[in-house]
Design a protein around this motif. Structure first.
Motif, PDB file in Angstrom:
ATOM      1  N   GLU A 306       0.810  -1.210   0.000  1.00  0.00           N
ATOM      2  CA  GLU A 306       0.000   0.000   0.000  1.00  0.00           C
ATOM      3  C   GLU A 306       0.847   1.266   0.000  1.00  0.00           C
ATOM      4  N   THR A 307       2.170   1.110  -0.021  1.00  0.00           N
ATOM      5  CA  THR A 307       3.056   2.265   0.116  1.00  0.00           C
ATOM      6  C   THR A 307       3.920   2.432  -1.124  1.00  0.00           C
ATOM      7  N   LYS A 308       3.863   3.585  -1.740  1.00  0.00           N
ATOM      8  CA  LYS A 308       4.711   3.885  -2.883  1.00  0.00           C
ATOM      9  C   LYS A 308       6.088   4.340  -2.412  1.00  0.00           C
ATOM     10  N   LEU A 309       7.081   4.066  -3.238  1.00  0.00           N
ATOM     11  CA  LEU A 309       8.442   4.476  -2.913  1.00  0.00           C
ATOM     12  C   LEU A 309       8.528   5.989  -2.746  1.00  0.00           C
ATOM     13  N   GLU A 310       7.947   6.744  -3.665  1.00  0.00           N
ATOM     14  CA  GLU A 310       8.070   8.197  -3.592  1.00  0.00           C
ATOM     15  C   GLU A 310       7.395   8.753  -2.346  1.00  0.00           C
ATOM     16  N   ASP A 311       6.306   8.138  -1.902  1.00  0.00           N
ATOM     17  CA  ASP A 311       5.630   8.604  -0.681  1.00  0.00           C
ATOM     18  C   ASP A 311       6.470   8.306   0.557  1.00  0.00           C
ATOM     19  N   LEU A 312       7.108   7.134   0.589  1.00  0.00           N
ATOM     20  CA  LEU A 312       7.932   6.779   1.741  1.00  0.00           C
ATOM     21  C   LEU A 312       9.183   7.653   1.805  1.00  0.00           C
ATOM     22  N   ILE A 313       9.752   7.952   0.648  1.00  0.00           N
ATOM     23  CA  ILE A 313      10.906   8.853   0.594  1.00  0.00           C
ATOM     24  C   ILE A 313      10.542  10.213   1.195  1.00  0.00           C
ATOM     25  N   GLN A 314       9.383  10.715   0.812  1.00  0.00           N
ATOM     26  CA  GLN A 314       8.931  12.011   1.317  1.00  0.00           C
ATOM     27  C   GLN A 314       8.662  11.953   2.816  1.00  0.00           C
ATOM     28  N   GLU A 315       8.068  10.861   3.261  1.00  0.00           N
ATOM     29  CA  GLU A 315       7.732  10.721   4.679  1.00  0.00           C
ATOM     30  C   GLU A 315       8.988  10.662   5.553  1.00  0.00           C
ATOM     31  N   LEU A 316      10.023   9.946   5.082  1.00  0.00           N
ATOM     32  CA  LEU A 316      11.234   9.785   5.877  1.00  0.00           C
ATOM     33  C   LEU A 316      12.189  10.968   5.731  1.00  0.00           C
ATOM     34  N   GLY A 317      11.961  11.803   4.738  1.00  0.00           N
ATOM     35  CA  GLY A 317      12.736  13.022   4.618  1.00  0.00           C
ATOM     36  C   GLY A 317      14.132  12.857   4.073  1.00  0.00           C
ATOM     37  N   SER A 318      14.389  11.784   3.330  1.00  0.00           N
ATOM     38  CA  SER A 318      15.700  11.573   2.718  1.00  0.00           C
ATOM     39  C   SER A 318      15.505  10.888   1.376  1.00  0.00           C
ATOM     40  N   ARG A 319      16.311  11.286   0.378  1.00  0.00           N
ATOM     41  CA  ARG A 319      16.171  10.633  -0.917  1.00  0.00           C
ATOM     42  C   ARG A 319      16.759   9.231  -0.921  1.00  0.00           C
ATOM     43  N   ARG A 320      17.436   8.853   0.156  1.00  0.00           N
ATOM     44  CA  ARG A 320      17.971   7.495   0.304  1.00  0.00           C
ATOM     45  C   ARG A 320      17.398   6.847   1.558  1.00  0.00           C
ATOM     46  N   ILE A 321      16.873   5.653   1.375  1.00  0.00           N
ATOM     47  CA  ILE A 321      16.363   4.869   2.499  1.00  0.00           C
ATOM     48  C   ILE A 321      16.992   3.475   2.432  1.00  0.00           C
ATOM     49  N   ALA A 322      16.981   2.775   3.549  1.00  0.00           N
ATOM     50  CA  ALA A 322      17.638   1.470   3.589  1.00  0.00           C
ATOM     51  C   ALA A 322      16.856   0.508   4.475  1.00  0.00           C
ATOM     52  N   ALA A 323      17.034  -0.795   4.201  1.00  0.00           N
ATOM     53  CA  ALA A 323      16.402  -1.853   4.990  1.00  0.00           C
ATOM     54  C   ALA A 323      17.344  -3.045   5.042  1.00  0.00           C
ATOM     55  N   SER A 324      17.172  -3.875   6.071  1.00  0.00           N
ATOM     56  CA  SER A 324      18.120  -4.960   6.344  1.00  0.00           C
ATOM     57  C   SER A 324      17.705  -6.281   5.721  1.00  0.00           C
ATOM     58  N   HIS A 325      18.718  -7.067   5.341  1.00  0.00           N
ATOM     59  CA  HIS A 325      18.525  -8.452   4.918  1.00  0.00           C
ATOM     60  C   HIS A 325      19.071  -9.358   6.020  1.00  0.00           C
ATOM     61  N   ASN A 326      18.238  -9.618   7.021  1.00  0.00           N
ATOM     62  CA  ASN A 326      18.572 -10.556   8.101  1.00  0.00           C
ATOM     63  C   ASN A 326      19.844 -10.159   8.848  1.00  0.00           C
ATOM     64  N   GLY A 327      20.196  -8.881   8.826  1.00  0.00           N
ATOM     65  CA  GLY A 327      21.365  -8.400   9.544  1.00  0.00           C
ATOM     66  C   GLY A 327      22.681  -8.621   8.841  1.00  0.00           C
ATOM     67  N   VAL A 328      22.682  -9.358   7.753  1.00  0.00           N
ATOM     68  CA  VAL A 328      23.913  -9.681   7.033  1.00  0.00           C
ATOM     69  C   VAL A 328      24.302  -8.562   6.077  1.00  0.00           C
ATOM     70  N   ALA A 329      23.315  -7.934   5.477  1.00  0.00           N
ATOM     71  CA  ALA A 329      23.547  -6.857   4.527  1.00  0.00           C
ATOM     72  C   ALA A 329      22.315  -5.964   4.531  1.00  0.00           C
ATOM     73  N   TYR A 330      22.442  -4.829   3.880  1.00  0.00           N
ATOM     74  CA  TYR A 330      21.284  -3.948   3.781  1.00  0.00           C
ATOM     75  C   TYR A 330      21.187  -3.390   2.369  1.00  0.00           C
ATOM     76  N   CYS A 331      19.967  -3.084   1.989  1.00  0.00           N
ATOM     77  CA  CYS A 331      19.667  -2.563   0.658  1.00  0.00           C
ATOM     78  C   CYS A 331      19.377  -1.073   0.780  1.00  0.00           C
ATOM     79  N   THR A 332      20.141  -0.278   0.061  1.00  0.00           N
ATOM     80  CA  THR A 332      19.917   1.163   0.021  1.00  0.00           C
ATOM     81  C   THR A 332      19.242   1.515  -1.303  1.00  0.00           C
ATOM     82  N   VAL A 333      18.173   2.285  -1.215  1.00  0.00           N
ATOM     83  CA  VAL A 333      17.395   2.672  -2.396  1.00  0.00           C
ATOM     84  C   VAL A 333      17.347   4.188  -2.467  1.00  0.00           C
TER      85      VAL A 333
END
Length: 499
Positions: A306-333
């Motif tokens: 239900e969440t678009k990338l552009e809306d989440l970027i605006q909500e978090l206030g940064s053009r780069r956001i990141a999330a974890s892959h089981n603590g081993v690595a993270y994906c930056t978008v």
């Protein structure tokens, strides 16, 4: 005295039957392609290939630059074509002599495996030298590089490339890069092989693969796959898809598949699926079977469907956001001002995370940023949407099969082949179009929760990129369905060859 004949790098005597152990060594380890009746290798200058090479772009984030892989094509282009034979290394050296800035294009069915190794080692020495001037080795769509040629191509890298990037082995989508182990021709089956030469050949082949694996130039699965192909016409094919990326090579293309994706209708479930595909395929990230099985984006909220990338970027206030892959690595978008999307997989724990397991999935990366992330292309979106290379893949394997095999005494197939019941669930309401284009006439509509069967797919220009054809007719954007295949890969890239 028995007559000695030399064939494909090994000597055979016309006497007694080959002992079983010795025959197995030659059969499994010589990696020689018997092509003696084909034309000998030619090394020619091909300046006419310059426009084509200049158009090639990397298909996956993290491999090569964000634009053309040869931004400034300065130097001499050479084509190595035909059968590789003893003495071809010296021919290559003579051809390259006096030039600075070299591009080598391969188009060869193979030949002498030992000569192929020597050519590859020569290229590797150039790449790893203090003043390298080898700017790229290529296999282009419509060409092939098999057996001895495949190893020569693969050797054109160093452990430094594996650690820091800068790979120059460019495999165009649709090309045929084929690995196999040696075969003992039937007419030689009753001939005795000299023990010393057979063992030396076995050691050299093994040493070559160990060197590739130990240096991080290729994963161990390459040897395992090659060992499964032991006849003249059997190859483990790479064709410039995500499996080629997983083997440490740089897939490239000049077509629509290399176009950067657009933010239009890009929801976080699709973003997460692309992150996971890239994480699974990136062999520079050390993963256990746990990460291969449970390495999807973890965390809680917001709802990714239900969440678009552009809306989440605006909500978090940064053009780069990141999330974890089981603590081993993270994906930056990253979302760029032009609507394109960048992505990078980085080893280690998530640097912007706050809180425990109930923390939001995505967090804002602190700026300022003085660089731009590599672009996500239609290729990665298509992989996540089961449209590998623009073809609806009909056979899959789990990424875990590349690193681990469970032997539990039961039949546990890893390929998914039952496509009669293959279906997807609509994640968001969407119009059904007559053709795969937003400009095409709307011929129907499907709603969230509907089950649809997919009969075909296509990668096209435009903001949606990847489209599905419904079994009932009509097309929908792949971005509007769920059940992305985050943990599977195509079982083979052969369907891409020549496309």
């Amino acid at each position: 005295m028995a007559k000695i004949i030399e064939a494909a790098g090994a000597r055979f005597t016309q006497q007694s039957t080959v002992p079983m152990l010795l025959k197995s060594i030659v059969f499994c380890l010589s990696l020689v392609f018997a092509v003696s009746q084909l034309s000998a290798a030619e090394i020619t200058q091909r300046p006419d290939l310059a426009p084509r090479l200049a158009q090639l772009k990397p298909l996956y984030p993290g491999k090569g630059s964000a634009g053309s892989v040869v931004n400034e094509l300065q130097g001499t282009i050479f084509l190595i074509s035909g059968v590789i034979e003893k003495g071809d290394l010296e021919k290559l050296k003579a051809a390259l002599d006096g030039t600075w800035g070299k591009y080598i294009v391969f188009d060869s069915p193979g030949g002498s495996f030992l000569e192929g190794i020597r050519i590859g080692q020569y290229l590797q020495y150039n790449v790893g030298s203090q003043d390298p001037d080898l700017n790229g080795v290529f296999v282009l769509n419509g060409n092939e590089c098999l057996s001895a040629c495949a190893l020569a191509f693969t050797l054109a890298a160093t452990p430094r490339n594996a650690v820091y990037g800068g790979d120059i082995r460019f495999l165009e989508a649709g090309a045929a890069l084929g690995y196999h182990m040696a075969f003992l021709p039937e007419e030689k089956a009753n001939q005795l092989v000299a023990v010393k030469e057979a063992m030396n050949l076995a050691y050299e082949v093994t040493q070559t693969y160990v060197k590739l694996i130990k240096g991080g130039i290729a994963p161990s699965i390459l040897l395992q796959e090659a060992l499964s192909h032991r006849t003249a016409d059997s190859f483990f094919y790479l064709a410039g898809g995500i499996r080629s990326y997983a083997m440490g090579l740089t897939p490239v293309s000049a077509g629509t598949i290399a176009d950067p994706i657009n933010k239009s209708a890009l929801y976080m479930d699709t973003v997460g699926a692309m992150c996971t595909q890239l994480f699974q395929a990136d062999n520079s990230i050390r993963k256990s079977e746990v990460e291969y099985e449970f390495g999807a984006i973890d965390g809680s909220g917001p709802n990714p469907q239900e969440t678009k990338l552009e809306d989440l970027i605006q909500e978090l206030g940064s053009r780069r956001i990141a999330a974890s892959h089981n603590g081993v690595a993270y994906c930056t978008v990253e979302l760029s001002e032009d609507g394109t999307v960048g992505m990078r997989i980085t080893s280690g724990s998530l640097p912007c995370a706050k809180g425990g397991y109930d923390a939001p999935t995505w967090c804002a990366m602190p700026g300022p940023f003085d660089d731009t992330l590599p672009k996500v292309t239609n290729a990665l979106l298509a992989d996540a949407a089961s449209c590998h290379g623009g073809t609806l893949t009909t056979e899959y394997a789990y990424w875990t099969s590349d690193v681990i095999d469970y032997d539990i005494g039961e039949e546990t197939p890893t390929a998914l082949t039952d496509w009669n019941s293959w279906e997807r669930t609509i994640a968001r309401d969407v119009n059904v179009r007559q053709n795969p284009s937003l400009d095409a006439e709307a011929v129907g509509r499907v709603q969230i929760g509907d089950k649809v069967k997919i009969s075909d797919c296509r990668i096209v220009s435009g903001p949606q990129g990847v489209w599905y054809q419904l079994s009932t007719g009509g097309w929908i954007s792949a971005r509007f369905v769920s059940e992305f295949d985050q943990f599977t890969r195509p079982a083979t890239e052969e369907t891409m060859i020549g496309r």
